[in-house]
Structures are given as C-alpha cells and as structure tokens.
Design a protein around this motif. Sequence first.
Motif, PDB file in Angstrom:
ATOM      1  N   GLU A 139      -8.912  -6.208   5.761  1.00 16.36           N
ATOM      2  CA  GLU A 139      -9.186  -5.294   6.874  1.00 16.36           C
ATOM      3  C   GLU A 139      -8.891  -6.042   8.160  1.00 16.36           C
ATOM      4  O   GLU A 139      -9.268  -7.193   8.307  1.00 16.36           O
ATOM      5  N   ILE A 149      -0.248  -4.081  -5.492  1.00 16.74           N
ATOM      6  CA  ILE A 149      -0.825  -4.725  -4.308  1.00 16.74           C
ATOM      7  C   ILE A 149      -1.398  -6.063  -4.746  1.00 16.74           C
ATOM      8  O   ILE A 149      -2.287  -6.108  -5.586  1.00 16.74           O
ATOM      9  N   GLU A 166      -5.388  -7.556  -0.196  1.00 10.78           N
ATOM     10  CA  GLU A 166      -5.676  -6.622   0.879  1.00 10.78           C
ATOM     11  C   GLU A 166      -6.661  -7.255   1.844  1.00 10.78           C
ATOM     12  O   GLU A 166      -7.442  -8.120   1.460  1.00 10.78           O
ATOM     13  N   ARG A 212      -2.647   5.626  -2.889  1.00 14.04           N
ATOM     14  CA  ARG A 212      -3.235   4.319  -3.213  1.00 14.04           C
ATOM     15  C   ARG A 212      -4.192   4.535  -4.376  1.00 14.04           C
ATOM     16  O   ARG A 212      -5.013   5.445  -4.345  1.00 14.04           O
TER      17      ARG A 212
END
Length: 166
Positions: free
Chosen positions: A162, A157, A160, A126
């Motif tokens: 969490e 990406i 994103e 990443r």
Amino acid sequence: MIDHPSEEGGIRRGRAGRTAPALDDIDARIVDELVRDGRMSIRTLAERVNISRTNAHSRVDRLLRCGVITGFHAHVEPTKAGLGTAALIALSIEQDTWREVSRRLAEIDSVEHVALVAGEFDIVVRVRTEDNVSLRTLVFDHIQSLPGVRTCHTWLIFDEFEPEHR
C-alpha cells in the motif's frame, strides 16, 4: 473526482464534472484519518482534525449518508488468512456482455475486485487463492469458461504494498 494534494499531505477532493459537492478541507481530513484508522473514536478523530466531537460526529454521519464513506472494514493479511496466491486477470469479452460477465465474476468467492477498463482488454480482475493449483482451477473452470469471455490473460502477483500516503 480529481484528487489534489493538500497542504497537510493528505488528499483534497475536487469536482470534475460531477453534481456531488466537493469535500471541504475538514471532510477531506476526516476521510484521510478514517482511511488510516477506521476504528478510531469520534473523540480521537475530533482531536486530530481539531473540531468538536459533535461536529465530527455529524460530519461522519453525513459522509456515511451521502455515500462518501461506504463502511468500515478490517484489513486482512491474505497470506496469513491462507490466500497466498494473487493474480490479475485481464479479459476480452463479447460486445454487450459486460453486465452479465461482471455479475458472474462478482459471484465468485476468490474474486476481490472487478474493473471495467478501456484499452486492449475490457475487464481486469484481481483474485486471491490458496495456491497455484487453485488459481489454475479458478481461471480455467470458472472465469475463462464464462459465457461472453473471449480471451483471458493472467499475471501472477509476486508482491503487493500500500502506498505510504494512505
């Protein structure tokens, strides 16, 4: 380690053929609380876990010494820090070059995470860069050209997040 959902909704760590002891429920709750907020005081931690401050302090010290907790880190919002482009890069490498390729990848500033994986690819990386032009330069000039790298596949990406349980 195998993660098992606990009654409180956090994570309880169990053994999976390892010699390290499993975390007890209190240790697991301490880890969960510190993952949520690594800056909380020992007093607040002790209150949330319902133990004494002395017990909380000694447990955190032990978790640090044993390597369960490896440090306390600031979480940075990448786009606000000027790193608006993120990508996953999957590499196929020549046999027996994983140590050297991994070492060289870890030396590249834009590399955030390196994982050796099983399957179609050997390594997944990443990365974060300022923009697509920087990403292109990183892939072509620094990663794809590493000795031992046979193929390189890049996925941009878009977004994103969490998981909420953290």
